[in-house]
Enzyme design. Structure first.
Site, PDB file in Angstrom:
ATOM      1  N   ALA A 224      -0.696  -7.023  -8.767  1.00  0.00           N
ATOM      2  CA  ALA A 224      -1.684  -6.654  -9.929  1.00  0.00           C
ATOM      3  C   ALA A 224      -3.209  -6.384  -9.529  1.00  0.00           C
ATOM      4  O   ALA A 224      -3.672  -6.358  -8.016  1.00  0.00           O
ATOM      5  CB  ALA A 224      -1.784  -7.757 -11.192  1.00  0.00           C
ATOM      6  N   HIS A 225      -4.044  -5.967 -10.509  1.00  0.00           N
ATOM      7  CA  HIS A 225      -5.421  -5.610 -10.160  1.00  0.00           C
ATOM      8  C   HIS A 225      -6.242  -6.682  -9.345  1.00  0.00           C
ATOM      9  O   HIS A 225      -6.054  -8.136  -9.810  1.00  0.00           O
ATOM     10  CB  HIS A 225      -6.198  -4.978 -11.298  1.00  0.00           C
TER      11      HIS A 225
END
Length: 301
Positions: A224-225
């Site tokens: 994920a980011h």
């Protein structure tokens, strides 16, 4: 492919053999094979000691130092300390991988992207503006590299991987409706990294999502980011690394493991199959298992 004498010479030159084999016929080895499908011209290996009656009828068996021989078999026993590692090294040497270079006419590459030397970019790959692809990197068919992604040297991006899409970041506006957060960061991938089929690495919101040198990411993994993954990590299929996690160097994430957003995992940790890590891990050299994940033993990997 090669003679047993050539194999033994190479292994001696590289300090692989624990002891010299007894007398043997200098047979030809034509294939590497599993224990389930041996043949008289095959090289097999076993990570564990086995009953002598289970020793395969093969040209060579890479085995543990304490493995006994079956005198009824013609199999040449080559005793080594780590058969799995030695098998991998021998396969690399005697069966080198064929590496293609070039850019498919069916790839779509933005003119602002910087492409290094000796790369391979397969059909239907998309590389957007501002990307940098290092020398010797391979990107297989149908991978998508979004804007401003930097990929280092000698990486391998497999089919269907998506790198640099926006992460799952939203906020509630005045009408209590979910509104997507603008992602202005990028993705930075080091050298010798592998990202397997259909895995996703999201761009950061402000800071870059980063993956360190020599890290290997399996199929169907979500990164994920804002995640930071260190060097030489091993991430198995189906793992989920939620936003803003930090995974330090030399960690192993088993299939289906989940790391909660914002969690920090200390170096040289192993997270077991389907384990869920809710809180940061400070203790190094440890195996964690369960839901919630708890320390179970020393990590020897």
């Amino acid at each position: 492919m090669f003679k047993i004498s050539e194999l033994i010479q190479y292994m001696n030159e590289n300090g692989m053999l624990v002891k010299e084999p007894e007398t043997y016929d200098d047979a030809e080895i034509n294939r590497f094979a599993s224990l389930q499908h041996p043949s008289c011209d095959a090289l097999c290996w076993s990570q564990k000691e086995m009953p002598v009656n289970d020793i395969p009828e093969s040209a060579v068996l890479l085995c543990q130092p304490g493995q006994e021989h079956n005198p009824e078999r013609k199999t040449v026993m080559l005793h080594v300390n780590d058969p799995r590692r030695i098998f991998g090294a021998l396969a690399h040497h005697f069966v080198p991988e064929t590496r293609h270079t070039g850019i498919s006419a069916k790839a779509v590459i933005d003119p602002t992207a910087e492409i290094g030397e000796n790369v391979y970019i397969g059909p239907y790959v998309i590389i957007e503006e501002g990307c940098k692809i290092g020398d010797g990197t391979r990107i297989e068919a149908n991978a998508v590299i979004y804007r401003n992604v930097r990929i280092g040297k000698n990486c391998h991006i497999w089919s269907g991987a998506v790198i640099g899409a926006d992460g799952h970041g939203y906020f509630l506006n005045e009408e209590k409706l979910w509104t997507r957060v603008r992602h202005m960061g990028g993705v930075v991938i080091g050298d010798n990294v592998e990202i397997k089929a259909n895995s996703c690495v999201d761009r950061g919101v402000l800071d870059d999502t980063t993956i360190g040198d020599n890290t290997k990411i399996d199929n169907l993994v979500q990164v994920a980011h804002n995640v930071v993954i260190g060097k030489n990590c091993f991430v198995a299929a189906g793992a989920i690394i939620a936003g803003s996690c930090i995974i330090e160097d030399n960690c192993w994430l088993a299939p289906g493991s989940v790391i909660r957003n914002g969690v920090h995992v200390a170096r040289h940790s192993q997270i077991g199959m389907n384990a869920v890590v809710y809180r940061s891990i400070k203790q190094t050299d440890t195996v964690y298992a369960g839901n919630p994940a708890t320390a179970v033993k020393k990590y020897e990997g």
